[in-house]
Design an enzyme around this catalytic site. Structure first.
Site, PDB file in Angstrom:
ATOM      1  N   TYR A 223     -47.836   3.723  26.182  1.00  0.00           N
ATOM      2  CA  TYR A 223     -49.148   4.383  26.239  1.00  0.00           C
ATOM      3  C   TYR A 223     -50.210   3.551  25.527  1.00  0.00           C
ATOM      4  O   TYR A 223     -49.971   3.042  24.431  1.00  0.00           O
ATOM      5  CB  TYR A 223     -49.086   5.748  25.560  1.00  0.00           C
ATOM      6  CG  TYR A 223     -48.286   6.778  26.325  1.00  0.00           C
ATOM      7  CD1 TYR A 223     -48.631   7.123  27.637  1.00  0.00           C
ATOM      8  CD2 TYR A 223     -47.213   7.415  25.722  1.00  0.00           C
ATOM      9  CE1 TYR A 223     -47.887   8.087  28.320  1.00  0.00           C
ATOM     10  CE2 TYR A 223     -46.479   8.370  26.401  1.00  0.00           C
ATOM     11  CZ  TYR A 223     -46.821   8.698  27.701  1.00  0.00           C
ATOM     12  OH  TYR A 223     -46.103   9.642  28.379  1.00  0.00           O
TER      13      TYR A 223
ATOM     14  N   LYS B  93     -32.232  22.554   0.158  1.00  0.00           N
ATOM     15  CA  LYS B  93     -33.323  23.186   0.916  1.00  0.00           C
ATOM     16  C   LYS B  93     -33.562  22.436   2.228  1.00  0.00           C
ATOM     17  O   LYS B  93     -33.176  21.267   2.354  1.00  0.00           O
ATOM     18  CB  LYS B  93     -34.592  23.205   0.067  1.00  0.00           C
ATOM     19  CG  LYS B  93     -35.147  21.834  -0.259  1.00  0.00           C
ATOM     20  CD  LYS B  93     -36.201  21.891  -1.358  1.00  0.00           C
ATOM     21  CE  LYS B  93     -36.683  20.501  -1.698  1.00  0.00           C
ATOM     22  NZ  LYS B  93     -37.394  20.450  -2.979  1.00  0.00           N
TER      23      LYS B  93
HETATM   24  C1  LIG Z   1     -36.793  19.475  -3.941  1.00  0.00           C
HETATM   25  C2  LIG Z   1     -36.633  19.788  -5.365  1.00  0.00           C
HETATM   26  C3  LIG Z   1     -35.771  19.059  -6.187  1.00  0.00           C
HETATM   27  C4  LIG Z   1     -35.026  17.817  -5.717  1.00  0.00           C
HETATM   28  O1  LIG Z   1     -35.854  16.681  -5.818  1.00  0.00           O
HETATM   29  P1  LIG Z   1     -35.314  15.216  -5.427  1.00  0.00           P
HETATM   30  O2  LIG Z   1     -36.438  14.335  -5.805  1.00  0.00           O
HETATM   31  O3  LIG Z   1     -35.061  15.229  -3.960  1.00  0.00           O
HETATM   32  O4  LIG Z   1     -34.086  14.991  -6.228  1.00  0.00           O
HETATM   33  C5  LIG Z   1     -35.588  19.495  -7.491  1.00  0.00           C
HETATM   34  N1  LIG Z   1     -36.239  20.581  -7.959  1.00  0.00           N
HETATM   35  C6  LIG Z   1     -37.106  21.296  -7.193  1.00  0.00           C
HETATM   36  C7  LIG Z   1     -37.809  22.471  -7.773  1.00  0.00           C
HETATM   37  C8  LIG Z   1     -37.335  20.916  -5.884  1.00  0.00           C
HETATM   38  O5  LIG Z   1     -38.199  21.615  -5.139  1.00  0.00           O
END
Ligand SMILES: *Cc1c(COP(=O)(O)O)cnc(C)c1O
Length: 361
Positions: A254, A38
């Protein structure tokens, strides 16, 4: 190639494959990997990462939304793709057209998806999600059973699995064990899964067909003690624009939040918060240059950041700066940077601007 860039990332697909093997070796034989790609594969580049994983034998993919699934299909990925979020009605046509698996957490979603599928005369693939305490998505057991029956009877809905999500696998083992106990109601006759990277690396028991690693694939462990198994996949680099001497007592950037306690040598680096460098690293954290840690001085600005290079004798304009990755004998990981920035490595990765060139090596 990198010679023409001001800020860029190098993504090692061999490190990615090595992490896939390392995570697989933590699971019982035959466990299928649903790689979580994702959000542009955690900023690493969706298509090259998914292609490399698919070629290396990764069975399935998980994405945040239908457009990411559509992108994967466009790139020729034929593996099952699970939409991990809740899919909006406006996304159903894309999900149906590309055979993306929709996550159902409620009867409302089940009915709306069934209507959309009936309308276009296609069968929707679904996985039903159980809420075991994360309280973000997923149905409570009673509604979960109701959705199971509804989907089983509906001619346009095809159930391919069920799952839940762990809320504290890297921080609260007793809460996690309770969640996994509750997951025993997931039917054993189909795909069932709950393990994220933290659960995989801890080898938490419980029978499941799939695991869902994200962060671990990209070479970062949710806990420091497991990190040696994994190889960071992404390096993030930039260049020095200017090097100059700063007289004692002068302030930097800044707001003048840093005042030189002595004469210093300071480099202006071509990276700022617009590229994804957290502004919370102002006066905290460091870059690596010529294998040395160079502390950030003053505020991180939109496109530039100042660092202390007093200890480097031959540093000059155009020299390479490493924000993430290796420089000489030193290494800075997203976990290191996250600690300094007061955030988590997941956010460091996903804040990296999508505009940065990614060089796949
Ligand atoms: C993002 C996600 C994962 C992966 O989690 P990690 O901690 O990055 O391994 C697994 N399952 C779902 C439903 C997620 O949204």
């Amino acid at each position: 190639m990198s010679a023409s860039h001001r800020v860029w990332c190098v993504v090692s697909l061999s490190a990615l494959r090595s992490n896939l093997r390392a995570l697989r070796s933590c699971c019982p034989r035959g466990t299928r990997i649903l790689a979580v790609v994702k959000d542009n594969a955690y900023g690493h580049g969706l298509i090259p990462v998914a292609r490399a994983l698919a070629q290396a034998g990764c069975e399935e993919f998980g994405v945040a939304c239908a457009s990411e699934g559509e992108e994967l299909r466009g790139a020729g990925i034929r593996n099952p793709i699970l939409l991990l979020g809740s899919t909006l009605n406006s996304e159903f046509p894309v999900a149906l057209q590309h055979r993306l698996t929709v996550t159902l957490s409620s009867m409302a979603e089940a009915r709306e998806l069934a209507r959309a599928a009936t309308q276009v005369r296609r069968t929707a693939l679904v996985q039903i999600k159980l809420n075991t305490g994360m309280n973000r998505l997923g149905a409570r057991p009673a509604e979960f059973q109701q959705i199971l029956s509804y989907v089983a009877l509906h001619p346009r809905l095809d159930m391919v699995g069920t799952f839940t999500h762990l809320a504290s696998a890297d921080s609260n083992l007793s809460f996690t064990r309770r969640q996994i106990d509750e997951a025993t109601v997931l039917p054993a006759s189909m795909a069932r899964h709950w393990a994220n990277s933290a659960a995989i690396l801890q080898r938490l028991p419980g029978s499941r067909t799939h695991v869902r690693p994200g962060l671990g694939l990209y070479g970062i462990s949710p806990f420091p003690r497991h990190s040696s198994k994994l190889r960071p996949v992404l390096s993030w680099k930039s260049r020095i624009l200017l090097v100059r001497d700063l007289p004692r007592g002068e302030t930097i950037s800044y707001g003048g939040t840093f005042r030189a306690p002595r004469k210093m040598k300071v480099a202006t680096v071509a990276t700022g918060y617009a590229h994804g460098l957290p502004r919370s690293l102002s006066n905290r954290g460091h870059a690596l240059i010529h294998g040395c840690r160079c502390p950030i001085l003053g505020r991180v600005t939109m496109d530039m950041t100042l660092v202390d290079v007093s200890q480097l004798s031959r540093v000059k304009r155009n020299d390479e700066v490493v924000w993430l990755g290796r420089s000489g004998k030193r290494m800075q990981t997203a976990a290191d940077m996250a600690r300094d920035a007061g955030t988590i490595p997941w956010e460091i990765f996903t804040r990296l601007s999508p505009n940065l060139p990614r060089i796949f090596a």
